[in-house]
Write a protein that holds these residues in place. Structure first.
Motif, PDB file in Angstrom:
ATOM      1  N   VAL A 107     -14.028  15.381   6.408  1.00 18.78           N
ATOM      2  CA  VAL A 107     -14.717  15.184   7.680  1.00 18.78           C
ATOM      3  C   VAL A 107     -14.485  16.433   8.526  1.00 18.78           C
ATOM      4  CG1 VAL A 107     -14.856  13.792   9.770  1.00 18.78           C
ATOM      5  CG2 VAL A 107     -14.379  12.700   7.576  1.00 18.78           C
ATOM      6  N   ASP A 108     -15.583  17.086   8.898  1.00 22.28           N
ATOM      7  CA  ASP A 108     -15.481  18.291   9.711  1.00 22.28           C
ATOM      8  C   ASP A 108     -15.335  17.887  11.179  1.00 22.28           C
ATOM      9  OD1 ASP A 108     -15.490  20.817  10.687  1.00 22.28           O
ATOM     10  OD2 ASP A 108     -17.540  21.299  10.103  1.00 22.28           O
ATOM     11  N   GLN A 109     -14.236  18.252  11.776  1.00 22.00           N
ATOM     12  CA  GLN A 109     -14.000  17.868  13.172  1.00 22.00           C
ATOM     13  C   GLN A 109     -14.823  18.718  14.133  1.00 22.00           C
ATOM     14  OE1 GLN A 109      -9.812  18.193  13.829  1.00 22.00           O
ATOM     15  NE2 GLN A 109      -9.355  16.340  12.684  1.00 22.00           N
ATOM     16  N   TYR A 110     -15.187  19.914  13.727  1.00 21.92           N
ATOM     17  CA  TYR A 110     -15.931  20.814  14.598  1.00 21.92           C
ATOM     18  C   TYR A 110     -17.314  21.002  14.027  1.00 21.92           C
ATOM     19  CZ  TYR A 110     -11.173  21.676  16.035  1.00 21.92           C
ATOM     20  OH  TYR A 110      -9.872  21.527  16.448  1.00 21.92           O
ATOM     21  N   PRO A 111     -18.344  20.464  14.664  1.00 17.61           N
ATOM     22  CA  PRO A 111     -19.706  20.634  14.109  1.00 17.61           C
ATOM     23  C   PRO A 111     -20.129  22.095  14.157  1.00 17.61           C
ATOM     24  CG  PRO A 111     -19.759  19.535  16.248  1.00 17.61           C
ATOM     25  CD  PRO A 111     -18.323  19.680  15.874  1.00 17.61           C
ATOM     26  N   GLN A 150       0.834  -1.193   0.000  1.00 21.33           N
ATOM     27  CA  GLN A 150       0.000   0.000   0.000  1.00 21.33           C
ATOM     28  C   GLN A 150       0.872   1.248   0.000  1.00 21.33           C
ATOM     29  OE1 GLN A 150      -2.433  -0.347   3.436  1.00 21.33           O
ATOM     30  NE2 GLN A 150      -3.729  -1.957   2.600  1.00 21.33           N
ATOM     31  N   ASP A 151       0.320   2.314  -0.552  1.00 22.46           N
ATOM     32  CA  ASP A 151       1.024   3.590  -0.581  1.00 22.46           C
ATOM     33  C   ASP A 151       0.633   4.379   0.674  1.00 22.46           C
ATOM     34  OD1 ASP A 151       2.479   5.737  -1.309  1.00 22.46           O
ATOM     35  OD2 ASP A 151       1.099   6.457  -2.856  1.00 22.46           O
ATOM     36  N   PRO A 152       1.567   4.626   1.617  1.00 23.27           N
ATOM     37  CA  PRO A 152       1.199   5.296   2.873  1.00 23.27           C
ATOM     38  C   PRO A 152       1.036   6.809   2.749  1.00 23.27           C
ATOM     39  CG  PRO A 152       3.518   4.770   2.897  1.00 23.27           C
ATOM     40  CD  PRO A 152       2.953   4.186   1.634  1.00 23.27           C
ATOM     41  N   ILE A 153       1.458   7.408   1.622  1.00 26.17           N
ATOM     42  CA  ILE A 153       1.418   8.857   1.499  1.00 26.17           C
ATOM     43  C   ILE A 153      -0.009   9.407   1.563  1.00 26.17           C
ATOM     44  CG2 ILE A 153       1.966  10.807  -0.005  1.00 26.17           C
ATOM     45  CD1 ILE A 153       4.489   9.286  -0.817  1.00 26.17           C
ATOM     46  N   PRO A 154      -1.001   8.826   0.821  1.00 24.95           N
ATOM     47  CA  PRO A 154      -2.372   9.356   0.934  1.00 24.95           C
ATOM     48  C   PRO A 154      -2.939   9.228   2.353  1.00 24.95           C
ATOM     49  CG  PRO A 154      -2.197   7.949  -0.979  1.00 24.95           C
ATOM     50  CD  PRO A 154      -0.920   7.815  -0.233  1.00 24.95           C
ATOM     51  N   GLU A 155      -2.633   8.131   3.031  1.00 25.68           N
ATOM     52  CA  GLU A 155      -3.132   7.957   4.396  1.00 25.68           C
ATOM     53  C   GLU A 155      -2.513   8.979   5.348  1.00 25.68           C
ATOM     54  OE1 GLU A 155      -2.644   3.976   5.763  1.00 25.68           O
ATOM     55  OE2 GLU A 155      -3.602   3.123   3.984  1.00 25.68           O
ATOM     56  N   ASP A 207      -4.534  11.824   7.367  1.00 28.94           N
ATOM     57  CA  ASP A 207      -4.418  11.974   8.827  1.00 28.94           C
ATOM     58  C   ASP A 207      -4.010  13.396   9.206  1.00 28.94           C
ATOM     59  OD1 ASP A 207      -5.123   9.368   9.257  1.00 28.94           O
ATOM     60  OD2 ASP A 207      -3.073   8.631   9.482  1.00 28.94           O
ATOM     61  N   ARG A 208      -3.099  13.963   8.447  1.00 28.54           N
ATOM     62  CA  ARG A 208      -2.578  15.279   8.791  1.00 28.54           C
ATOM     63  C   ARG A 208      -3.623  16.378   8.577  1.00 28.54           C
ATOM     64  NH1 ARG A 208       3.433  16.714   7.575  1.00 28.54           N
ATOM     65  NH2 ARG A 208       3.532  14.875   8.863  1.00 28.54           N
ATOM     66  N   PHE A 209      -4.472  16.249   7.536  1.00 29.49           N
ATOM     67  CA  PHE A 209      -5.427  17.318   7.220  1.00 29.49           C
ATOM     68  C   PHE A 209      -6.846  17.008   7.681  1.00 29.49           C
ATOM     69  CE2 PHE A 209      -2.025  17.931   4.068  1.00 29.49           C
ATOM     70  CZ  PHE A 209      -1.629  19.186   4.464  1.00 29.49           C
ATOM     71  N   GLY A 210      -7.044  15.889   8.366  1.00 30.81           N
ATOM     72  CA  GLY A 210      -8.354  15.594   8.935  1.00 30.81           C
ATOM     73  C   GLY A 210      -9.380  15.137   7.931  1.00 30.81           C
ATOM     74  N   ILE A 211      -8.962  14.466   6.904  1.00 29.12           N
ATOM     75  CA  ILE A 211      -9.907  13.918   5.928  1.00 29.12           C
ATOM     76  C   ILE A 211      -9.707  12.417   5.879  1.00 29.12           C
ATOM     77  CG2 ILE A 211     -10.136  16.005   4.542  1.00 29.12           C
ATOM     78  CD1 ILE A 211      -8.036  14.960   2.667  1.00 29.12           C
ATOM     79  N   THR A 212     -10.730  11.707   5.413  1.00 30.80           N
ATOM     80  CA  THR A 212     -10.631  10.249   5.351  1.00 30.80           C
ATOM     81  C   THR A 212     -10.732   9.809   3.901  1.00 30.80           C
ATOM     82  OG1 THR A 212     -12.998  10.046   5.687  1.00 30.80           O
ATOM     83  CG2 THR A 212     -11.607   9.901   7.635  1.00 30.80           C
TER      84      THR A 212
END
Length: 149
Positions: free
Chosen positions: A141-145, A103-108, A112-117
């Motif tokens: 994914v919005d971390q703050y509703p 697997q390519d770990p760069i997208p993951e 993780d760094r920018f808060g998106i899945t």
């Protein structure tokens, strides 16, 4: 010639002592006792008491910190963030180094760094291929509703 001679004559003498029992009489007037005493003076000297109450822990727990405590807290927080960043960078480096992992770990790592899945599309026909890599669709994914004001 007459011879000198000495002649002694003694008569019995009787000495008579007659003693009567003596009578002794002593008279003493009643004793007169007079005591005088000044009233006692009591003096007590004591240094004033001193009490020291350290309320710094109570003030600290209420959030009332001194500038020194505030800077110490910020320094501790900065050190903790620094150690967490070192751990994260080390973990990301270990993921990049593991070439045996297909697997390519760069997208993951970016997600993780920018808060998106990342979400890989179920249908590979909908995915686009760029430079020999499959590009997956991303979902924010919005971390703050959001709240209404």
């Amino acid at each position: 010639m007459p011879i000198a001679s000495l002649r002694m004559e003694s008569t019995m003498a009787r000495i008579g002592i007659s003693v009567q029992k003596p009578v002794q009489e002593i008279q003493q007037p009643h004793a007169d006792l007079q005591l005088r005493q000044r009233p006692a003076i009591l003096q007590i000297r004591q240094d004033p008491g001193e009490i020291t109450i350290d309320s710094s822990r109570a003030r600290y727990s209420l959030g009332l910190r001194t500038p020194l405590q505030f800077s110490d807290d910020n320094a501790a927080f900065g050190k903790q963030q620094w150690l967490e960043a070192i751990a994260r960078i080390s973990q990301e480096g270990d993921q990049l180094r593991a070439i045996e992992n297909p697997q390519d770990p760069i997208p993951e790592q970016a997600a993780d760094r920018f808060g998106i899945t990342p979400h890989t599309l179920a249908d590979p026909a909908l995915s686009r291929r760029r430079g020999g890599h499959w590009v997956s669709s991303w979902h924010y994914v919005d971390q703050y509703p959001k709240t209404r004001i």
